[in-house]
Design a protein around this motif. Structure first.
Motif, PDB file in Angstrom:
ATOM      1  N   ARG A   1      68.550  56.617 -33.307  1.00  0.00           N
ATOM      2  CA  ARG A   1      69.556  57.543 -33.641  1.00  0.00           C
ATOM      3  C   ARG A   1      69.214  59.090 -33.423  1.00  0.00           C
ATOM      4  N   GLY A   2      67.681  59.117 -33.018  1.00  0.00           N
ATOM      5  CA  GLY A   2      67.036  60.600 -32.933  1.00  0.00           C
ATOM      6  C   GLY A   2      67.197  60.665 -31.192  1.00  0.00           C
TER       7      GLY A   2
ATOM      8  N   THR B   1      61.392  61.332 -40.871  1.00  0.00           N
ATOM      9  CA  THR B   1      60.399  60.904 -41.578  1.00  0.00           C
ATOM     10  C   THR B   1      59.023  60.928 -40.915  1.00  0.00           C
TER      11      THR B   1
ATOM     12  N   THR C   1      59.139  59.898 -33.929  1.00  0.00           N
ATOM     13  CA  THR C   1      60.287  60.916 -34.013  1.00  0.00           C
ATOM     14  C   THR C   1      61.145  60.575 -34.893  1.00  0.00           C
TER      15      THR C   1
ATOM     16  N   SER D   1      65.201  58.821 -29.191  1.00  0.00           N
ATOM     17  CA  SER D   1      63.984  58.912 -28.390  1.00  0.00           C
ATOM     18  C   SER D   1      63.490  57.215 -28.325  1.00  0.00           C
TER      19      SER D   1
ATOM     20  N   GLU E   1      59.902  55.564 -27.545  1.00  0.00           N
ATOM     21  CA  GLU E   1      59.213  54.757 -28.898  1.00  0.00           C
ATOM     22  C   GLU E   1      58.865  53.448 -28.628  1.00  0.00           C
TER      23      GLU E   1
ATOM     24  N   GLY F   1      59.589  56.089 -37.965  1.00  0.00           N
ATOM     25  CA  GLY F   1      60.721  56.098 -38.865  1.00  0.00           C
ATOM     26  C   GLY F   1      61.408  54.992 -38.210  1.00  0.00           C
ATOM     27  N   ALA F   2      62.527  54.675 -38.979  1.00  0.00           N
ATOM     28  CA  ALA F   2      63.639  53.652 -38.296  1.00  0.00           C
ATOM     29  C   ALA F   2      65.080  54.024 -39.190  1.00  0.00           C
ATOM     30  N   ASP F   3      66.032  53.706 -38.406  1.00  0.00           N
ATOM     31  CA  ASP F   3      67.403  54.006 -39.004  1.00  0.00           C
ATOM     32  C   ASP F   3      67.891  52.818 -39.681  1.00  0.00           C
TER      33      ASP F   3
ATOM     34  N   LYS G   1      61.080  60.441 -47.925  1.00  0.00           N
ATOM     35  CA  LYS G   1      60.240  60.121 -46.680  1.00  0.00           C
ATOM     36  C   LYS G   1      58.946  60.677 -46.534  1.00  0.00           C
TER      37      LYS G   1
ATOM     38  N   LYS H   1      67.388  52.927 -45.767  1.00  0.00           N
ATOM     39  CA  LYS H   1      67.453  52.163 -44.599  1.00  0.00           C
ATOM     40  C   LYS H   1      67.381  50.856 -44.501  1.00  0.00           C
TER      41      LYS H   1
HETATM   42  O1  DER Z   1      65.328  58.150 -33.362  1.00  0.00           O
HETATM   43  C1  DER Z   1      64.457  57.245 -33.900  1.00  0.00           C
HETATM   44  O2  DER Z   1      64.056  56.258 -33.619  1.00  0.00           O
HETATM   45  C2  DER Z   1      63.966  57.713 -35.331  1.00  0.00           C
HETATM   46  O3  DER Z   1      62.773  57.318 -35.266  1.00  0.00           O
HETATM   47  C3  DER Z   1      65.112  57.335 -36.521  1.00  0.00           C
HETATM   48  O4  DER Z   1      65.245  55.915 -36.387  1.00  0.00           O
HETATM   49  C4  DER Z   1      64.478  57.663 -37.931  1.00  0.00           C
HETATM   50  O5  DER Z   1      64.547  59.094 -38.126  1.00  0.00           O
HETATM   51  P1  DER Z   1      64.584  59.659 -39.473  1.00  0.00           P
HETATM   52  O6  DER Z   1      63.225  59.533 -39.962  1.00  0.00           O
HETATM   53  O7  DER Z   1      65.055  61.000 -39.261  1.00  0.00           O
HETATM   54  O8  DER Z   1      65.686  58.829 -40.301  1.00  0.00           O
END
Ligand code: DER
Length: 235
Positions: A100-101, A31, A28, A103, A107, A86-88, A7, A125
């Motif tokens: 998943r965070g 990463t 958020t 936000s 975002e 980042g992205a899930d 990351k 991912k």
């Molecule tokens: O919640 C979000 O959109 C975060 O960006 C998530 O998609 C990525 O979180 P991570 O970098 O902790 O995996």
């Protein structure tokens, strides 16, 4: 290399796109946290200057404040130069699952007004299709009659074996509340939901829905860090 090492590698690579004077969307998650730490370090070292950060969550706002990154918002800066987040999940067309965070709304608002949206992920991912990880595709909904909205969401994707679950905060066992005072329903799919735009539009037509976590055709650059190294791919 640990997942967090990967990351960090992806995050540092993305910060190479940051130039002095830029207005930046600050993502958020774990990463994006590395990218924000790196930006703060370069500002402190004088290698970057005149940066304005637009945080995508109160959590990121606090991290950026602690790093003395000057902050603003999209009322003041309706167009941003660059966002890093980042992205899930990332599918082969660079469509994303995010949120998943928790936000996803801020975002999507902020990353929707950037000239360049750089997504940073470790290779875990990458999925063949959205929902393919079997993990949640989040939907932000109003708290009012959340069961009604969750049921409507679940029945939208019945033929994909969808299960809708209200996100519960692990701290207190109560419904998770977003920065915007809303709830999140996590959708779990057993099969490919097919046309993402059609799925997203159907979700948004439900009156109780605020926004969903599919970021379709929004990423301009994808940085993936894996055991074999880091790759940069433009849309
Ligand atoms: O919640 C979000 O959109 C975060 O960006 C998530 O998609 C990525 O979180 P991570 O970098 O902790 O995996």
């Amino acid at each position: 290399l640990t997942q967090d090492d990967l990351k960090k590698i992806a995050a540092y690579k993305a910060v190479e796109f940051v130039e002095s004077g830029m207005v930046l969307g600050l993502g958020t998650g774990s990463t994006a946290k590395h990218a924000i730490d790196r930006i703060g370090e370069l500002l402190r070292q004088g290698k970057l200057s005149n940066i304005v950060g637009i945080p995508t969550s109160t959590k990121t706002h606090e991290q950026a404040l602690a790093l003395n990154i000057p902050l603003s918002d999209i009322d003041t800066h309706p167009v941003l130069d660059l966002a890093i987040d980042g992205a899930d999940e990332v599918d082969p067309d660079m469509n994303l699952v995010k949120g998943r965070g928790g936000s996803l709304l801020r975002e999507k608002m902020i990353e929707g007004c950037c000239k360049k949206f750089v997504v940073i992920v470790d290779e875990s991912k990458l999925v063949n299709y959205i929902g393919g990880s079997g993990l949640a595709m989040p939907v932000e909904i109003v708290p009012f009659c959340w069961k009604f909205t969750a049921q409507k969401l679940q029945s939208l994707f019945e033929d994909s074996g969808c299960v809708a679950k209200l996100r519960i905060s692990p701290e207190n066992g109560k419904p998770y509340v977003t920065d915007n005072g809303n709830f999140i329903v996590d959708l779990y799919f057993k099969k490919d939901i097919g046309d993402l735009r059609a799925a997203g539009d159907a979700i948004l037509r439900l009156a109780g829905v605020v926004e969903h976590g599919m970021f379709i055709d929004m990423a301009t650059t994808l940085i993936v860090a894996g055991e074999l190294g880091v790759t940069v791919r433009n849309k």
